[in-house]
Write a protein that holds these residues in place. Sequence first.
Motif, PDB file in Angstrom:
ATOM      1  N   ASP A 124       8.444  12.255 -10.436  1.00 39.91           N
ATOM      2  CA  ASP A 124       9.641  12.423 -11.271  1.00 39.91           C
ATOM      3  C   ASP A 124      10.912  12.257 -10.443  1.00 39.91           C
ATOM      4  OD1 ASP A 124       8.105  12.881 -13.519  1.00 39.91           O
ATOM      5  OD2 ASP A 124       8.124  15.069 -13.281  1.00 39.91           O
ATOM      6  N   LEU A 125      10.908  12.826  -9.235  1.00 37.46           N
ATOM      7  CA  LEU A 125      12.082  12.725  -8.368  1.00 37.46           C
ATOM      8  C   LEU A 125      12.337  11.276  -7.950  1.00 37.46           C
ATOM      9  CD1 LEU A 125      11.667  15.887  -6.086  1.00 37.46           C
ATOM     10  CD2 LEU A 125      13.365  15.534  -7.884  1.00 37.46           C
ATOM     11  N   VAL A 126      11.277  10.569  -7.635  1.00 38.88           N
ATOM     12  CA  VAL A 126      11.413   9.157  -7.252  1.00 38.88           C
ATOM     13  C   VAL A 126      11.997   8.345  -8.402  1.00 38.88           C
ATOM     14  CG1 VAL A 126      10.136   7.055  -6.660  1.00 38.88           C
ATOM     15  CG2 VAL A 126       9.589   9.205  -5.508  1.00 38.88           C
ATOM     16  N   ALA A 127      11.491   8.595  -9.615  1.00 33.35           N
ATOM     17  CA  ALA A 127      12.007   7.881 -10.797  1.00 33.35           C
ATOM     18  C   ALA A 127      13.491   8.167 -10.991  1.00 33.35           C
ATOM     19  CB  ALA A 127      11.215   8.293 -12.037  1.00 33.35           C
ATOM     20  N   GLY A 128      13.885   9.435 -10.782  1.00 31.76           N
ATOM     21  CA  GLY A 128      15.294   9.822 -10.910  1.00 31.76           C
ATOM     22  C   GLY A 128      16.162   9.177  -9.843  1.00 31.76           C
TER      23      GLY A 128
END
Length: 359
Positions: free
Chosen positions: A43-47
Motif C-alpha cells: 500500500d505504501l509503495v502504491a501511495g
Amino acid sequence: MTAIKKHKSALNEMEGISNPEITDDNAISKIKFKRKKQPSAKDLVAGIFKGNITDLSRAITLIESKNPKHLEKANIIIKACLPKANNSIRIGITGVPGVGKSTFIESFGLHLTSLGKKVAVLAVDPSSSLTKGSILGDKTRMEDLVKNPNAFIRPSASGDSLGGVARKTRETIILCEAAGFDTIIIETVGVGQSETAVHSMVDFFLLLKLAGAGDELQGIKRGIIEMADAIVINKADGDNIKRAKLAKVEFNRALHLYPLKASNWTPKVSICSAIENKGVNEVWEMILEYTSLTKGNSFFDEKRNEQNKFWLIQTIEEQLQQDFFGREEIKNALKEQLALIELNKTTPFVAAEYLLSLK
C-alpha cells in the motif's frame, strides 16, 4: 427565647445524580477506539508512486526506525522503488552555521518549483552527542516552501555515525525519486563528518560562504573547498555587496590553485542574496551546466556507481562493528581488557588482538 436560624453549609453533601445503569454488558468495549491498522508495504509503495506525501513520510519513518520488523518492511519498499529511482539531480548544500542555508534553500526551492520542478529537501539535522536529541527546525525556517504543493521537506537527526547518515538519507533519496521528485536538496550541518557523507551521495556539492566574516573552521576549510563544485557567497545585499564581490575574486584565485577535477568541471564562484532573491537563478544555471558536462563525458553515471560501491563497503564495516560489539562475550571481555589497560598490565594493541581472536 429567640429561635436560632440554621444556615446550610456549602460543605454539606447534596444528593447528586445517580450513575446510569449499564444495560449492555459490552457497552464499554464498544466505545473503545481501535488502533488504526498500519498500511502494508504494498500500500505504501502504491501511495509513493502516486506522489502521496503521507505514504512517503510513513515509509521514511520505517527507514529511520531501528525496529527489525520496520527494517524488513522498509527493505521491501526500497526494493520496489528502485526501478523508479535515479531520475533526479541530487544537490548537497553546506556552509557554517549562520551563513543562511535555510533561507537560501527556501529561495532556491521556490525558484525551482516556479520552473515546474518537484523539490525534496532532506535536512541532516545535528544530533546532540550527549542527549542524542536534535532540533529538527527546518520546517519552521522554510515557512513558504513547506506550504508549496510541489515541495517536500524532511528533517532527520544526523545520529552519531557516518552509516546513520547513509541509512536515513541515501535510501530516503530513492523513495523521494520514486514519488516523482526530480530535484533532491540535502542540507548539511556545516561542521564535521556529515560533509564527507553527504558529498558521497550527491551529484553537485555547493558551498555557501559569507564575505568578510572570516572562517572559524580553518582546519577543514581546504577539505570542503576541494569537495565543492561551486562556491556561492550569500547575503550579498546592502552594504555587503562590495565585500561579496571582492570575496568572489579571492575565491576564484584560490580555486585556480587546485588541480583539475576528474569531472573536467572547473568550480565556479557566484554571489547571491537569498533574502532578496538575487543570484538564485544563476546558481541553477550553473548546476544545469555542470550536469550537461558530466552527463556528456559519462562522469555523472560513473560517480554514482562509485558512490554505491563506497556505501556498500561502509555498510558492511558498520554492520560488522555492530555485530562484534553486540556479542555478550565481547562486552564482558572488553570490560576486563579496559581494566587491565588502566592497571598498565596490557596495551590497547595487545587487548585488541585478544578481543578479535575470540570466536
